[in-house]
Design an enzyme around this catalytic site. Structure first.
Site, PDB file in Angstrom:
ATOM      1  CE  LYS A 173       0.589   1.512   4.374  1.00 12.54           C
ATOM      2  NZ  LYS A 173       0.735   2.891   4.902  1.00 12.54           N
ATOM      3  CB  THR A 213      -1.839   5.234   2.687  1.00 12.45           C
ATOM      4  OG1 THR A 213      -2.116   4.017   2.015  1.00 12.45           O
ATOM      5  CG2 THR A 213      -1.595   4.946   4.136  1.00 12.45           C
ATOM      6  CD  GLU A 260       9.958   2.278   5.960  1.00  9.75           C
ATOM      7  OE1 GLU A 260      10.688   1.877   5.040  1.00  9.75           O
ATOM      8  OE2 GLU A 260      10.300   2.237   7.158  1.00  9.75           O
TER       9      GLU A 260
END
Length: 332
Positions: A189, A246, A279
């Site tokens: 994701k 997100t 990330e």
């Protein structure tokens, strides 16, 4: 009545600090390890993490430390370091905690290992669990309602000891034993959120973003099932739930990175100048490589990796739109 055990949090970025604040909300002591000495000092002196989560006034029950040796007597530790240094940090634990709850989302560069594999190698005496789901740090720190997946490799026995230590009135974990699924959802994701940010930065509209979320979710399922994850795990909080959150807000570091890329900023400059870690930028190259090795079609992931490598976002999107037409349920 027995005294609740002290819970530790390893990593004092925004997410680690928010988790410490949530855990301290019932009055128990929380030990929070930070890499940066100045972060330790400010948390203990001013009850704030001005560098990573400045909006939150922290509980005095949170005690920051820079010494991993203080985790010797702690039985449950939430690990919230950046994914790429998780193994190195865990190797610094003299006496591994009974339970390591992994809250970092990513895949280790160079090895392609999920975080649970990294943790088992670095701390073989600990039982591993994964906490993942739709969570913005500032909302958790503010006590707003949040639900997450808590995937326990030790099954129901581990769940029975961990859930009371982690659950709070506004923080609700749901049980799973699919550790791989929880990790895959959280890792992919982040990459897809960068893609949605690019769509926002290019002003391509809400239709395009909705389509990208749906097609990205198909890539998540394809990759997860190839690794043995269950589809129902990825349709839950740690997969689809986290993906929707997100991919929809600049509160997401990964979405913000993608938006800046779409607006014309260079990936190299953005990554060198960010205080917090997106990330997905670290995960995209290793994820694209793993998909290629397995023969899995993941065009959105590949596109994000190409953009992070310096290609024009508008050119990459045009190439995505020019791919051959096919049935929706076929691979790719």
């Amino acid at each position: 009545m027995s005294t609740p055990e002290t819970v530790g949090v390893i990593g004092a970025g925004a997410w680690g600090t928010a988790l410490a604040q949530m855990l301290a909300s019932d009055g128990r002591e929380v030990v929070l390890w930070a890499f940066e000495p100045d972060v330790v000092e400010v948390i203990n002196t001013n009850h704030r993490n001005s560098q990573f989560l400045p909006s939150a006034e922290l509980s005095p029950n949170i005690r920051a430390t820079g010494n991993l040796g203080e985790f010797t007597q702690i039985e449950t530790a939430l690990v919230v370091t950046p994914a790429q240094v998780l193994g190195k940090v865990l190797q610094g634990l003299e006496t591994p905690p009974r339970d390591l709850v992994l809250c970092s989302k990513g895949i280790e560069a160079g090895t392609g290992r999920l975080m649970n594999d990294v943790a088992r190698a670095a701390s073989p005496g600990s039982a591993v669990a994964v906490l993942s789901g739709p969570t913005f740090a500032h909302e958790v720190a503010s006590g707003l309602p949040t639900a997450v997946t808590l995937a326990c490799e030790g099954g129901r026995d581990q769940w029975e000891r961990l859930s009371p230590a982690i659950a709070r009135p506004a923080f609700r974990p749901y049980y799973s034993d699919d550790v791989t699924g929880a990790e895959v959802g959280g890792s992919i994701k982040n990459v897809l959120a960068i893609a949605c940010g690019v769509v926002e930065g290019l002003a391509l509209g809400q239709n395009a973003r909705a389509a990208l979320i749906a097609r990205g979710y198909a890539e998540m399922l394809r990759f997860g099932e190839a690794l043995g994850a269950r589809a129902e795990t990825l349709s839950g909080l740690c997969g689809l739930g986290d993906l929707v959150l997100t991919c929809s807000s600049t509160s997401s570091r990964n979405f913000s990175l993608g938006k800046a890329l779409g607006e014309g900023a260079s990936a190299a400059e953005l990554m060198s100048d960010r205080t917090t870690v997106a990330e997905g930028a670290h995960t995209a190259p290793v994820l694209a490589e793993l998909a290629d090795k397995r023969g899995l079609a993941m065009p959105i992931v590949t596109a994000v990796n190409t953009i992070l490598g310096g290609d024009s976002p508008r050119k990459v999107v045009a190439e995505l739109l020019a791919r051959p037409l096919k049935a929706e349920q076929t691979g790719g």
